[in-house]
Scaffold this motif. Structure first.
Motif, mmCIF file in Angstrom:
data_model
loop_
_atom_site.group_PDB
_atom_site.id
_atom_site.type_symbol
_atom_site.label_atom_id
_atom_site.label_comp_id
_atom_site.label_asym_id
_atom_site.label_seq_id
_atom_site.Cartn_x
_atom_site.Cartn_y
_atom_site.Cartn_z
ATOM 1 N N TYR A 190 0.842 -1.200 0.000
ATOM 2 C CA TYR A 190 0.000 0.000 0.000
ATOM 3 C C TYR A 190 0.879 1.253 0.000
ATOM 4 O O TYR A 190 0.599 2.211 -0.719
ATOM 5 C CB TYR A 190 -0.912 0.004 1.222
ATOM 6 C CG TYR A 190 -1.903 1.146 1.215
ATOM 7 C CD1 TYR A 190 -3.119 1.027 0.551
ATOM 8 C CD2 TYR A 190 -1.625 2.351 1.853
ATOM 9 C CE1 TYR A 190 -4.028 2.074 0.530
ATOM 10 C CE2 TYR A 190 -2.524 3.407 1.836
ATOM 11 C CZ TYR A 190 -3.724 3.262 1.173
ATOM 12 O OH TYR A 190 -4.612 4.298 1.145
ATOM 13 N N SER A 236 -7.258 5.667 -8.689
ATOM 14 C CA SER A 236 -7.216 6.596 -7.555
ATOM 15 C C SER A 236 -6.951 8.038 -7.991
ATOM 16 O O SER A 236 -7.542 8.962 -7.443
ATOM 17 C CB SER A 236 -6.173 6.160 -6.532
ATOM 18 O OG SER A 236 -6.288 6.952 -5.371
ATOM 19 N N ALA A 241 -10.304 7.477 -3.424
ATOM 20 C CA ALA A 241 -9.193 8.075 -2.682
ATOM 21 C C ALA A 241 -9.529 8.173 -1.198
ATOM 22 O O ALA A 241 -10.687 8.244 -0.803
ATOM 23 C CB ALA A 241 -8.870 9.454 -3.235
ATOM 24 N N LEU A 242 -8.473 8.135 -0.408
ATOM 25 C CA LEU A 242 -8.584 8.253 1.036
ATOM 26 C C LEU A 242 -7.965 9.609 1.380
ATOM 27 O O LEU A 242 -6.802 9.864 1.062
ATOM 28 C CB LEU A 242 -7.773 7.121 1.658
ATOM 29 C CG LEU A 242 -7.811 6.952 3.157
ATOM 30 C CD1 LEU A 242 -9.189 6.478 3.586
ATOM 31 C CD2 LEU A 242 -6.761 5.911 3.571
ATOM 32 N N LEU A 295 -4.607 9.338 -0.775
ATOM 33 C CA LEU A 295 -3.995 8.016 -0.923
ATOM 34 C C LEU A 295 -5.008 7.068 -1.580
ATOM 35 O O LEU A 295 -6.186 7.406 -1.704
ATOM 36 C CB LEU A 295 -3.568 7.493 0.454
ATOM 37 C CG LEU A 295 -2.648 8.415 1.268
ATOM 38 C CD1 LEU A 295 -2.104 7.666 2.473
ATOM 39 C CD2 LEU A 295 -1.501 8.942 0.424
ATOM 40 N N PRO A 296 -4.551 5.883 -2.004
ATOM 41 C CA PRO A 296 -5.496 4.981 -2.686
ATOM 42 C C PRO A 296 -6.671 4.579 -1.784
ATOM 43 O O PRO A 296 -6.481 4.157 -0.652
ATOM 44 C CB PRO A 296 -4.629 3.747 -3.003
ATOM 45 C CG PRO A 296 -3.224 4.227 -2.972
ATOM 46 C CD PRO A 296 -3.182 5.338 -1.971
ATOM 47 N N GLY A 297 -7.875 4.740 -2.295
ATOM 48 C CA GLY A 297 -9.074 4.295 -1.593
ATOM 49 C C GLY A 297 -9.391 2.858 -1.931
ATOM 50 O O GLY A 297 -8.719 2.235 -2.763
#
Lengths: 254, 254
Positions: free
Chosen positions: A126, A171, B150-151, B158-160
């Motif tokens: 991640y 993303s 997305a996060l 960041l990648p969701g």
């Protein structure tokens, strides 16, 4: 069947099947060598160095050296260098990509790279993907070595680089530049190395959707061999047929 | 503006902004509590347990207990149990998902699970994704807690979970069943818990593309509050407007 002066040749499914030799392919390349024809192995495998690729071919008796190999990692590094729009790269990938980038004099940079490159990395995490997303959102040019969806292994089909790349694409909303087959980029670089006119070169492979399409997009003749992925019935529905279709490479005059 | 008997309420952007309170939202829920109206917080966050979600709300003075919370992890676990087509699950995810699956009596199984569930996991690795791909190709039903791309973090976007999920989707060619907003599934489960008819319930949130769409798809009224993602101009191009639009939750009568 027409003969050519230069042959661009796929690996898995064309030269061997996993760890099994394809004898007709070994004989084919041996015949190219005898006639002093040019050939290059063109592979979407980004994880290996060209020396490793050549060593595997040699183990089957194929006359191959590192200079006969172009990997997507090498094509990616060369593409970045030629583009001349920055030399710092954050990458996700294995040894083959790391070495290829270094050989072209590109430097590693995590936070403000000019490029983000995603290649197959079986140790991807991640955090690695997070860094890629941040850098792409920060303006880095997004490149992926290849769009393969699955990796064929003894365990079954594992995630290919196209699947890993999709994390960053989904993303960030940014589509990458893909370098490997079925894109023309890697084939055009291989042609440049051969230094032959288009009509003298043919792309040889077992997979219509990668090898043959890449050849078609690069504007050269194509030769499909039925020793791997693409079966005869798959060809019924394609927009543009390969120039030549054979069951084995024994049928190909050189 | 109409008043309702039950309120489904989003969290980030609606009840707070990251670590900042939204005072109007705290007052709104306090008013619901005084009038003894029903309310449930409906969140796409799959990583936290409901007790943790409630604790954060309490820290802002919001009257909230674990029983007022439904997470995508809880909705996913409940969905699998209700479906009654197997009870073994291979999952990628954090504590919130693990606990939710256990609470519904579902068992962990890596090689031949009935289900593969992908939830946000900031410790995700290639190996975890590989196991998910193998199990989905092997026939497991593929579920994703939510499709967020997305996060939002202090480091940036960041990648969701939707981005992580895409690895399995692209590699296997299998689309997952998504449980969280904007899907109706999580909202329908929340309604079931409230036990009220559709016309008595409203979905409250700041994000048109998740909260409001989920409410619309579940066939209930919706209330968009401009304290988060969706700005006024975004609403000009939507197919179906929210039932109500307010600048802050102070404007909403209860």
């Amino acid at each position: 069947m027409k003969t050519y002066k230069g042959y661009l040749i796929d690996l898995d499914g064309t030269m061997y099947k996993g760890s099994e030799e394809i004898a007709e392919a070994t004989r084919f390349v041996s015949r190219l060598r005898e006639k002093q024809m040019d050939y290059l192995f063109v592979t979407n495998n980004s994880t290996k160095r060209p020396e490793e690729v050549a060593a595997k071919l040699q183990s089957f008796g194929v006359p191959a050296e590192a200079k006969h190999v172009i990997t997507t990692s090498m094509a990616t590094a060369h593409f970045i260098k030629e583009r001349d729009k920055g030399r710092s790269v954050y990458f996700i990938g294995q040894e083959g990509l790391k070495v290829a980038l270094e050989k072209e004099g590109l430097s590693y940079e995590e936070t403000h790279p000019d490029y983000v490159v995603v290649g197959l990395d079986q140790e991807v995490t991640y955090e690695k993907l997070a860094k890629a997303c941040l850098a792409v959102r920060n303006g880095a040019t997004f490149i992926s070595t290849n769009s393969d969806r699955a990796l064929v292994t003894e365990r079954g089909f594992l995630p290919g680089n196209g699947a890993i790349t999709s994390v960053v694409e989904i993303s960030t909303g940014q589509a990458p530049i893909f370098i490997g087959k079925p894109e023309a980029i890697i084939v055009e670089q291989a042609m440049e190395r051969l230094g032959l006119p288009k009509e003298d070169v043919v792309m040889v492979g077992d997979n219509y959707d990668t090898d043959i399409l890449a050849g078609i997009r690069a504007g050269i003749d194509t030769l499909l061999v039925h020793t791997g992925v693409t079966k005869k019935e798959h060809l019924l529905n394609v927009q543009q047929a390969p120039t030549w279709v054979v069951d084995t490479l024994d049928e190909v005059p050189v």
